[in-house]
Scaffold this motif. Structure first.
Motif, PDB file in Angstrom:
ATOM      1  N   SER A  64       0.379   0.186  -7.541  1.00 62.23           N
ATOM      2  CA  SER A  64       1.581   0.318  -6.731  1.00 62.23           C
ATOM      3  C   SER A  64       1.189   0.257  -5.256  1.00 62.23           C
ATOM      4  O   SER A  64       0.023   0.473  -4.885  1.00 62.23           O
ATOM      5  CB  SER A  64       2.276   1.654  -7.024  1.00 62.23           C
ATOM      6  OG  SER A  64       1.447   2.735  -6.611  1.00 62.23           O
ATOM      7  N   ASN A  65       2.167  -0.042  -4.410  1.00 59.64           N
ATOM      8  CA  ASN A  65       1.889  -0.028  -2.978  1.00 59.64           C
ATOM      9  C   ASN A  65       1.399   1.346  -2.536  1.00 59.64           C
ATOM     10  O   ASN A  65       0.566   1.462  -1.640  1.00 59.64           O
ATOM     11  CB  ASN A  65       3.144  -0.404  -2.197  1.00 59.64           C
ATOM     12  CG  ASN A  65       3.501  -1.876  -2.350  1.00 59.64           C
ATOM     13  OD1 ASN A  65       2.659  -2.687  -2.733  1.00 59.64           O
ATOM     14  ND2 ASN A  65       4.750  -2.218  -2.074  1.00 59.64           N
ATOM     15  N   ASN A  71       6.574  -3.539  -5.976  1.00 58.06           N
ATOM     16  CA  ASN A  71       5.707  -3.930  -4.857  1.00 58.06           C
ATOM     17  C   ASN A  71       6.262  -5.096  -4.039  1.00 58.06           C
ATOM     18  O   ASN A  71       5.785  -5.353  -2.933  1.00 58.06           O
ATOM     19  CB  ASN A  71       4.317  -4.318  -5.377  1.00 58.06           C
ATOM     20  CG  ASN A  71       3.500  -3.116  -5.801  1.00 58.06           C
ATOM     21  OD1 ASN A  71       3.847  -1.982  -5.511  1.00 58.06           O
ATOM     22  ND2 ASN A  71       2.399  -3.365  -6.496  1.00 58.06           N
ATOM     23  N   VAL A  97       6.003   1.170   0.948  1.00 50.39           N
ATOM     24  CA  VAL A  97       5.111   2.186   0.388  1.00 50.39           C
ATOM     25  C   VAL A  97       5.962   3.417   0.100  1.00 50.39           C
ATOM     26  O   VAL A  97       6.250   4.223   0.983  1.00 50.39           O
ATOM     27  CB  VAL A  97       3.953   2.521   1.345  1.00 50.39           C
ATOM     28  CG1 VAL A  97       3.032   3.560   0.725  1.00 50.39           C
ATOM     29  CG2 VAL A  97       3.165   1.255   1.688  1.00 50.39           C
ATOM     30  N   GLY A 144       7.188  -4.676  -0.421  1.00 51.20           N
ATOM     31  CA  GLY A 144       6.140  -4.236   0.495  1.00 51.20           C
ATOM     32  C   GLY A 144       6.283  -2.807   0.964  1.00 51.20           C
ATOM     33  O   GLY A 144       5.493  -2.333   1.789  1.00 51.20           O
TER      34      GLY A 144
END
Length: 294
Positions: A275-276, A84, A89, A87
């Motif tokens: 998680s992101n 994470n 995804v 940043g």
């Protein structure tokens, strides 16, 4: 690594055989057996009794299993925390959906999610809501979108997304359909086809009827609401379905004093890092809810 042996042990527990665990972990059966033997030697206890072609946990195995699950969950949690940091995804998303939510609530959301986050690889499993809660609590899944428990589970955090009004339905020729509206006591006079007695939805139905002084025993049960819809349409019994599942072969039965609604939403573990990828899906679901309510 010892974690590989622990992962093999948990896989055998979950899948019920050495061969199934080997297939899932992409190993040979001798390799799985060797990992388990190494773990048993380190622990100083046999973890399984070999019973014919199957396996059964020993007392030591039953005692060790929750700790093994917790260790694997903590390791996965640590890896998610590191992933994470950037940043981004991306990566795997371990997601459970109940059958009804997956078929009737999530398609448009998942379509938009995949379009927005093409680097995420969703791993979707369809589970009964009760099983999904257990697997999130065990750390096997990050989040699940399901029918929320009727009594909040202290091990989990839930986010309410949708209300799901439910109604009694019967076939056109059924006596209840011809008599609607009816008193709640009339339901007990006719066979019912309902979700399994251990399900959250069954609990909602039983509690609502109990408040009206009525007890019912289902003739048949199924976790699949589409199956209940079909059974009711044949005239085998009345059922309870989401109001949105009104079908031309069924008639909604008005039951005086009976109000049925269940809550649908997201569950996650309060002590695990999302998680992101999971966080982005949760945000999308909350935004969808707020837009509908706004």
């Amino acid at each position: 690594m010892q974690t590989d042996a622990i992962r093999a042990f948990v896989a055998i527990c979950d899948l019920g055989s050495f061969q199934a665990a080997a297939d899932t972990l992409h190993l040979s059966q001798p390799a799985i057996s060797k990992r388990l033997a190494t773990l048993e030697q380190r622990l100083g206890h046999a973890l399984f009794d070999r019973v014919g072609r199957g396996v059964a946990l020993t007392e030591a195995g039953r005692a060790y299993l929750p700790h093994a699950r917790e260790l694997l969950a903590v390791l996965a949690d640590g890896q998610r925390a590191l992933d994470n940091l950037g940043g981004k995804v991306a990566g795997p998303l371990r997601l459970a959906l109940s059958h009804h939510v997956g078929l009737h609530r999530m398609p448009d959301i998942l379509r938009a999610y995949i379009r927005h986050y093409p680097q995420v690889s969703p791993e979707v499993v369809f589970l009964d809501s009760e099983a999904a809660c257990r697997r999130v609590a065990n750390g096997e899944l990050e989040i699940a979108v399901i029918t929320l428990p009727t009594v909040a589970d202290p091990q989990l955090v839930e986010t309410h997304i949708w209300d799901d009004p439910m109604r009694v339905f019967a076939a056109h020729e059924h006596p209840l359909a011809r008599s609607s509206p009816v008193g709640a006591a009339a339901l007990a006079e006719h066979p019912a086809v309902l979700p399994p007695t251990e399900s959250y939805t069954y609990g909602i139905v039983v509690a609502a009827l109990a408040r009206l002084g009525v007890t019912v025993t289902p003739r048949m049960t199924s976790h699949y609401l589409e199956t209940l819809q079909m059974l009711a349409a044949t005239g085998i019994g009345w059922t309870v379905l989401p109001a949105s599942m009104h079908h031309e072969e069924l008639v909604p039965v008005e039951v005086r004093g009976l109000a049925l609604t269940r809550r649908l939403g997201v569950i996650r573990h309060p002590q695990r890092s999302l998680s992101n990828a999971a966080g982005a899906l949760l945000t999308m679901l909350i935004d969808e809810r707020d837009a509908d309510r706004g």
